[in-house]
Design an enzyme around this catalytic site. Structure first.
Site, PDB file in Angstrom:
ATOM      1  N   SER A 114       2.402  -2.658  -7.068  1.00 46.63           N
ATOM      2  CA  SER A 114       2.504  -1.474  -6.206  1.00 46.63           C
ATOM      3  C   SER A 114       3.941  -1.123  -5.830  1.00 46.63           C
ATOM      4  O   SER A 114       4.199  -0.004  -5.400  1.00 46.63           O
ATOM      5  CB  SER A 114       1.709  -1.686  -4.918  1.00 46.63           C
ATOM      6  OG  SER A 114       0.352  -1.784  -5.214  1.00 46.63           O
ATOM      7  N   GLU A 335      -1.221   7.063   2.365  1.00 49.74           N
ATOM      8  CA  GLU A 335      -1.726   5.992   1.502  1.00 49.74           C
ATOM      9  C   GLU A 335      -3.075   5.470   1.982  1.00 49.74           C
ATOM     10  O   GLU A 335      -3.218   5.043   3.122  1.00 49.74           O
ATOM     11  CB  GLU A 335      -0.745   4.810   1.459  1.00 49.74           C
ATOM     12  CG  GLU A 335      -1.227   3.752   0.475  1.00 49.74           C
ATOM     13  CD  GLU A 335      -0.556   2.391   0.604  1.00 49.74           C
ATOM     14  OE1 GLU A 335      -0.641   1.626  -0.362  1.00 49.74           O
ATOM     15  OE2 GLU A 335       0.010   2.077   1.654  1.00 49.74           O
ATOM     16  N   HIS A 344      -8.949  -6.660  -4.784  1.00 52.79           N
ATOM     17  CA  HIS A 344      -8.364  -8.003  -4.943  1.00 52.79           C
ATOM     18  C   HIS A 344      -9.326  -9.086  -4.459  1.00 52.79           C
ATOM     19  O   HIS A 344      -9.386 -10.181  -5.009  1.00 52.79           O
ATOM     20  CB  HIS A 344      -7.054  -8.117  -4.163  1.00 52.79           C
ATOM     21  CG  HIS A 344      -5.871  -7.541  -4.880  1.00 52.79           C
ATOM     22  ND1 HIS A 344      -5.538  -7.890  -6.168  1.00 52.79           N
ATOM     23  CD2 HIS A 344      -4.929  -6.641  -4.479  1.00 52.79           C
ATOM     24  CE1 HIS A 344      -4.438  -7.229  -6.536  1.00 52.79           C
ATOM     25  NE2 HIS A 344      -4.067  -6.456  -5.530  1.00 52.79           N
TER      26      HIS A 344
HETATM   27 ZN    ZN Z   1      -2.621  -4.881  -5.429  1.00 57.82          ZN
END
Ligand code: ZN
Ligand code: NAG
Ligand code: NAG
Ligand code: NAG
Length: 533
Positions: A114, A335, A344
């Site tokens: 990222s 975001e 994840h």
């Molecule tokens: Zn990530």
């Protein structure tokens, strides 16, 4: 199987939805599909008149880890939350007229992270993984490779052009994505000086929290989590009876919130740390806003205490109300940062609800702005090894089972699966029988082919949705670092503004020959003509 019939009005169409089995009766009629496609065609033909306006306002919605499979699954979830079968639903981002693909690799990584990607879609140059706001000449974690390799972001270009600028995220405000908008750090993990090696501090590198306040003076709106990185060690990040205290992390003894508050004291600046304070503000009386709602990341939307933490949509609404007061417009980075975290952890339900919430924020922003003067771009930094399949029937719950058993181990399987991650689980040496567990609960970890404590990012291209002035320049397949170049060009700021001087009726460029001046005058006339028609 239980079959429930539901009548819904979508647009001007009466739709019969069969839940759990089958599909709306009208879909059997070719007229239905032909009429829908013809309406879509009519809309598409309208796009031949391109929106060539100058983008006064620019909004980038970044779904962290929101690959194309996540977009599709979130669409189905959104529809099913509204009682529809889901597949036919339109996300807010689906309504954007232009879509392209972005190649996400980092300069040193085929599958991106990222930080390097944020440098690409914010600063306009590709970079190494783990680094923010520095070029690929900088080496991760090596402080002495920072100097001379800093690259600036579109947020700074916009601020320099007189626009108001804002950052809204569900992660820490000093996390990888937002930090590339203001920081130059060879390590994305240098949240405060506490997380930095002594050597890096000695060599003069600054932590990311500090850079948030020092690099770009007065970012107009900052909202998210990460409070603890702003307060000195051994002091509380909140002084309020009954609120759980969390100790600050800073070793330099600085209280960045207090410093910020002092600086904007006489400039309509407000610091808030909970939802009530945020929603009681009158945006007309706020020019600078710092909202830090959690010590680190905000909770998943599914687990959010709706009394204390604002939703992404609520934050975006306040941000736009404040930013749009500037007659020269604004740049806003939003975001949806925890789509990535859900994946994840192998928790698809958390990830998809995060994506649906970001889509809701996109819808809210759309109601508060106009495509006439606002360029809105929705994209992801990278994908995940998340997918769904298994020949599920129409309307199958997105968190449900494939309709058949595996013909190899004779056990059922969920439609959603991960290529790797924490969901890999053997029971007595064999694949778990998912019918013995609750695979619909919020924190269920979908099965993965390879065991890993953290599921990984995926390497395929991500979608870029665009609407508003010059949105059509986001077409085809491009490198990810192309995005801020288009946005700045559309907004007439940054490194390429020659086309705007004529648009604004400003004086012609110095040093141009008479012929060039005449030619550009003709070009200007042509441009104005196109604007009028
Ligand atoms: Zn990530
Ligand atoms: C830069 O720092 C690294 C350690 O982070 C060190 O190995 C290297 O020698 C340094 N380079 C220079 C030119 O000082
Ligand atoms: C914080 O508290 C610990 C334990 O009481 C102490 O060892 C440490 O020196 C303190 N740190 C600072 C920066 O005051
Ligand atoms: C899987 O679990 C279900 C529910 O307990 C059971 O009916 C089924 O027989 C099991 N299948 C296998 C192959 O163990």
């Amino acid at each position: 199987m239980k079959v429930t019939a539901v009548l819904l009005i979508i647009g001007s169409c009466l739709v019969l939805v069969l839940e759990g089995l089958g599909f709306p009766e009208q879909e059997k009629d070719p007229k239905f599909w032909n009429a829908w496609a013809q309406r879509t065609l009519k809309d598409a033909l309208g796009l031949q008149r391109l929106n060539q306006n100058q983008a006064k306002n620019l909004i980038l919605f970044l779904g962290d880890g929101m690959g194309v499979p996540t977009v599709t699954a979130a669409r189905i979830l959104k529809g099913q939350l509204n009682g529809q079968s889901g597949e036919e639903t339109q996300l807010e981002m689906d309504k954007f007229p232009f879509v392209s693909l972005a190649k996400t690799y980092n300069t040193n990584a085929q599958v991106a992270d990222s930080a390097g990607t944020a440098t690409a879609y914010l600063c306009g140059v590709k970079a190494n993984e783990g680094t923010v706001g520095v070029s690929a000449a900088a080496v991760r974690s090596q402080c002495n490779t920072t100097k001379g390799n800093e690259v600036t972001s579109i947020l700074k270009w916009a601020k320099d052009a007189g626009k108001s600028v804002g950052i809204v995220t569900t992660t820490r405000v000093n996390h990888a994505t937002p930090s590339a908008a203001y920081a130059h750090s060879v390590d994305r993990d240098w949240y405060s000086d506490n997380e930095m090696p002594a050597e890096a501090l000695q060599d003069g590198c600054k932590d990311i929290a500090r850079q948030l306040f020092e690099n770009i003076p007065n970012i107009d709106v900052i909202m998210g989590g990460g409070r603890k990185y702003m307060f000195p060690k051994n002091t509380s990040d909140v002084e309020y009876p009954g609120v759980a205290k969390h100790s600050g992390t800073r070793k330099d003894g600085r209280n960045l919130v207090q410093e910020w508050t002092d600086k904007v004291k006489n400039k309509k600046g407000h610091y808030v740390w909970n939802k009530k304070q945020l929603l009681s503000l009158n945006p007309n009386n706020v020019d600078y806003l710092l909202g830090l709602f959690e010590p680190a990341d905000l909770p998943y939307d599914l687990e959010r205490d709706t009394e204390t933490d604002p939703s992404l949509t609520e934050m975006v609404e306040v941000a736009i109300k404040i930013l749009k007061k500037n007659s020269r417009g604004f740049y806003l980075l939003v975001e949806g940062g925890r789509i990535d975290h859900g994946h994840h952890e192998g928790k698809a339900k958390q990830a998809l609800h995060e994506a649906v919430e970001m889509d809701r924020a996109i819808g809210r922003a759309g109601l508060m702005t106009s495509t006439h003067d606002t360029l809105t771009v929705v994209t992801a930094d990278h994908s995940h090894v998340f997918n769904f399949g298994g020949y599920t029937p129409r309307g199958n719950t997105i968190f449900g089972l494939a309709p058949m058993m595996s013909d190899v181990d004779q056990k059922p399987f969920t439609s959603i699966l991960y290529g790797n991650g924490p969901g890999y689980k053997l029971v007595n040496g064999a694949r778990e029988n998912v019918s013995t567990v609750n695979y619909q609960e919020n924190n269920y970890q979908a099965q993965a082919a390879v065991p890993l404590s953290m599921e990984t990012h995926g390497g395929e291209d991500v979608a870029v949705f665009a609407k508003g002035p010059l949105a059509h320049l986001l077409h085809g397949v491009h490198e990810q670092n192309y995005i801020p170049h288009v946005m700045a060009y559309a907004g007439c700021f940054g490194q390429n503004t020659d086309h705007c001087l004529t648009l604004n009726g400003a004086v012609s460029h110095s040093g141009t020959s008479a012929v060039v001046t005449v030619l550009s005058s003709i070009a200007a006339l042509f441009t104005v003509n196109r604007l009028l028609c």
